[in-house]
Design an enzyme around this catalytic site. Structure first.
Site, PDB file in Angstrom:
ATOM      1  N   GLY A   4       0.835  -1.200   0.000  1.00  0.00           N
ATOM      2  CA  GLY A   4       0.000   0.000   0.000  1.00  0.00           C
ATOM      3  C   GLY A   4       0.859   1.234   0.000  1.00  0.00           C
ATOM      4  O   GLY A   4       2.039   1.193   0.356  1.00  0.00           O
ATOM      5  N   GLY A   8       0.496   5.680   0.655  1.00  0.00           N
ATOM      6  CA  GLY A   8      -0.289   6.884   0.933  1.00  0.00           C
ATOM      7  C   GLY A   8       0.534   8.091   0.559  1.00  0.00           C
ATOM      8  O   GLY A   8       1.597   7.952  -0.043  1.00  0.00           O
ATOM      9  N   PHE A  29       2.064  10.072   2.630  1.00  0.00           N
ATOM     10  CA  PHE A  29       3.245  10.156   3.489  1.00  0.00           C
ATOM     11  C   PHE A  29       3.575   8.807   4.093  1.00  0.00           C
ATOM     12  O   PHE A  29       4.119   8.736   5.185  1.00  0.00           O
ATOM     13  CB  PHE A  29       3.012  11.176   4.611  1.00  0.00           C
ATOM     14  CG  PHE A  29       2.728  12.550   4.106  1.00  0.00           C
ATOM     15  CD1 PHE A  29       3.746  13.347   3.608  1.00  0.00           C
ATOM     16  CD2 PHE A  29       1.430  13.039   4.104  1.00  0.00           C
ATOM     17  CE1 PHE A  29       3.482  14.618   3.131  1.00  0.00           C
ATOM     18  CE2 PHE A  29       1.153  14.313   3.633  1.00  0.00           C
ATOM     19  CZ  PHE A  29       2.189  15.103   3.137  1.00  0.00           C
ATOM     20  N   SER A  30       3.219   7.744   3.428  1.00  0.00           N
ATOM     21  CA  SER A  30       3.510   6.443   4.017  1.00  0.00           C
ATOM     22  C   SER A  30       3.536   5.344   2.973  1.00  0.00           C
ATOM     23  O   SER A  30       2.942   5.478   1.900  1.00  0.00           O
ATOM     24  CB  SER A  30       2.448   6.111   5.064  1.00  0.00           C
ATOM     25  OG  SER A  30       1.221   5.899   4.427  1.00  0.00           O
ATOM     26  N   ASP A  77     -11.567   9.510   9.168  1.00  0.00           N
ATOM     27  CA  ASP A  77     -11.093   9.239   7.807  1.00  0.00           C
ATOM     28  C   ASP A  77     -11.671   7.919   7.300  1.00  0.00           C
ATOM     29  O   ASP A  77     -10.969   7.124   6.675  1.00  0.00           O
ATOM     30  CB  ASP A  77      -9.562   9.242   7.772  1.00  0.00           C
ATOM     31  CG  ASP A  77      -9.005   9.454   6.364  1.00  0.00           C
ATOM     32  OD1 ASP A  77      -9.765   9.847   5.458  1.00  0.00           O
ATOM     33  OD2 ASP A  77      -7.797   9.218   6.164  1.00  0.00           O
TER      34      ASP A  77
HETATM   35  P1  ATP Z   1      -1.053   8.793   4.334  1.00  0.00           P
HETATM   36  O1  ATP Z   1      -2.136   9.254   5.258  1.00  0.00           O
HETATM   37  O2  ATP Z   1       0.307   8.897   4.895  1.00  0.00           O
HETATM   38  O3  ATP Z   1      -1.210   9.343   2.975  1.00  0.00           O
HETATM   39  P2  ATP Z   1      -2.352   6.428   4.743  1.00  0.00           P
HETATM   40  O4  ATP Z   1      -2.495   6.884   6.146  1.00  0.00           O
HETATM   41  O5  ATP Z   1      -3.544   6.539   3.870  1.00  0.00           O
HETATM   42  O6  ATP Z   1      -1.216   7.221   4.117  1.00  0.00           O
HETATM   43  P3  ATP Z   1      -2.833   3.686   5.216  1.00  0.00           P
HETATM   44  O7  ATP Z   1      -4.254   3.905   4.829  1.00  0.00           O
HETATM   45  O8  ATP Z   1      -2.594   3.346   6.637  1.00  0.00           O
HETATM   46  O9  ATP Z   1      -1.891   4.905   4.795  1.00  0.00           O
HETATM   47  O10 ATP Z   1      -2.228   2.569   4.299  1.00  0.00           O
HETATM   48  C1  ATP Z   1      -2.211   2.739   2.896  1.00  0.00           C
HETATM   49  C2  ATP Z   1      -2.774   1.497   2.225  1.00  0.00           C
HETATM   50  O11 ATP Z   1      -1.979   0.356   2.567  1.00  0.00           O
HETATM   51  C3  ATP Z   1      -4.181   1.136   2.669  1.00  0.00           C
HETATM   52  O12 ATP Z   1      -5.176   1.804   1.950  1.00  0.00           O
HETATM   53  C4  ATP Z   1      -4.221  -0.372   2.442  1.00  0.00           C
HETATM   54  O13 ATP Z   1      -4.516  -0.667   1.097  1.00  0.00           O
HETATM   55  C5  ATP Z   1      -2.785  -0.789   2.738  1.00  0.00           C
HETATM   56  N1  ATP Z   1      -2.680  -1.247   4.130  1.00  0.00           N
HETATM   57  C6  ATP Z   1      -2.477  -0.473   5.215  1.00  0.00           C
HETATM   58  N2  ATP Z   1      -2.431  -1.202   6.343  1.00  0.00           N
HETATM   59  C7  ATP Z   1      -2.628  -2.483   5.962  1.00  0.00           C
HETATM   60  C8  ATP Z   1      -2.709  -3.742   6.666  1.00  0.00           C
HETATM   61  N3  ATP Z   1      -2.597  -3.789   7.995  1.00  0.00           N
HETATM   62  N4  ATP Z   1      -2.911  -4.858   5.947  1.00  0.00           N
HETATM   63  C9  ATP Z   1      -3.029  -4.792   4.605  1.00  0.00           C
HETATM   64  N5  ATP Z   1      -2.979  -3.663   3.880  1.00  0.00           N
HETATM   65  C10 ATP Z   1      -2.778  -2.515   4.545  1.00  0.00           C
HETATM   66 MG    MG Z   2      -5.327   5.540   4.296  1.00  0.00          MG
HETATM   67 MG    MG Z   3      -3.962   8.161   6.858  1.00  0.00          MG
END
Ligand code: ATP
Ligand code: MG
Ligand code: MG
Length: 264
Positions: A15, A17, A19-20, A128
């Site tokens: 996945g 994002g 910032f991640s 969110d």
């Molecule tokens: P940012 O806010 O930094 O832009 P984000 O907070 O949206 O990023 P997450 O939503 O936590 O990041 O994770 C991004 C994607 O990674 C998720 O939409 C999902 O598809 C995948 N993902 C996150 N955590 C998990 C998990 N525990 N198991 C499987 N897939 C995951």
């Molecule tokens: Mg997210």
């Molecule tokens: Mg997030």
């Protein structure tokens, strides 16, 4: 020395994002698979650090629930935050435009409502809720990404999530009941799942739901449509609470099919 690299073997990125990045990893010492979220924003300033820490503090304070993504640990490395979580299969975004049946929609709605009931009962709002942030594992839906979570009764400024799923009161910055923000976002999430096309990506694009322009959902029960309509009501007081949602009789007749359903 990197704790990440000494403790885990990275298998693949699952996945991303703003910032991640999230990776599927193998923990060397116990031989099990986990998801590790690597938050790539440099957390040099105290304020930024505090905000980032809300994500892990919320997860840790909540404790475990079947419909909330499991949390194991977190640490800092080179001013980056790492979060070790339960590994899920994918997110609910995979089901956008996939013509879910009323029963399948009800199952998703019921399970995420249970997650909201649980977190609201512990004084936390998610802020969110959207398909991207609802993960699926063996047919069980798990609320994840607590990056915008906040205390329900906090007077601190909030950092709300994806604008496409936010109710009008958030855009107007006049809100009192953050739990009802999550209810709106869950309603919008379900609408997007059963629509023929996904919501436009643009953050400036205003969702029609917010203005009460509710689409008809051909093929779905009137009962479901009426419930969704209430969830996205412009008046937060008219929206059901998570508890009322969970206890809604609409779920009584629901079949317990989810665990062995092939498409999950
Ligand atoms: P940012 O806010 O930094 O832009 P984000 O907070 O949206 O990023 P997450 O939503 O936590 O990041 O994770 C991004 C994607 O990674 C998720 O939409 C999902 O598809 C995948 N993902 C996150 N955590 C998990 C998990 N525990 N198991 C499987 N897939 C995951
Ligand atoms: Mg997210
Ligand atoms: Mg997030």
């Amino acid at each position: 020395l990197s704790r990440y690299h000494s403790d885990f073997q990275e298998i693949e990125q699952i996945g991303i994002g703003n910032f991640s990045r999230v990776f599927k990893v193998l923990k060397r010492i116990d031989g099990c698979l986990y998801a590790v979220k690597h938050c790539t924003r440099h957390l040099q300033q105290d304020a930024e650090r505090r905000k980032a820490l809300m994500e892990v503090q919320a997860l840790a304070a909540l404790g475990s629930h079947e419909n909330v993504v499991g949390y194991y640990s977190s640490w800092f490395e080179n001013e980056h935050l790492y979060i070790q979580m339960e590994l899920c299969d994918h997110s609910l975004s995979n089901y956008k435009c996939s013509r879910l049946s009323t029963e399948e929609v009800l199952e998703a709605l019921h399970q995420v409502a249970k997650a909201l009931h649980f977190i609201h009962g512990r004084g936390i709002a998610h802020l969110d809720v959207k398909p991207d942030n609802i993960y699926v594992k063996n047919g069980i839906y798990k609320l994840g990404d607590f990056g915008c979570a906040t205390l329900l009764d906090s007077s601190l400024p909030i950092e709300e999530g994806d604008a496409r799923y936010m109710p009008q009161e958030i855009l107007n910055e006049k809100y009192d009941h953050l739990d009802k923000v999550d209810i709106f976002s869950l309603g919008a999430t379900i609408y997007e799942l059963i629509r023929a096309s996904p919501f436009p990506e643009s953050r400036t694009q205003v969702s029609n739901l917010r203005e009460g322009k509710i689409p008809l959902l051909p093929g779905h029960s009137l009962q479901l449509q009426n419930l969704l309509k209430l969830m996205v009501d412009p008046d937060p007081f008219r929206r059901p609470s998570a508890k009322e949602l969970v206890e809604n009789p609409i779920f009584d007749s629901k079949q317990t099919f989810a665990k062995n359903k092939a498409f999950l």
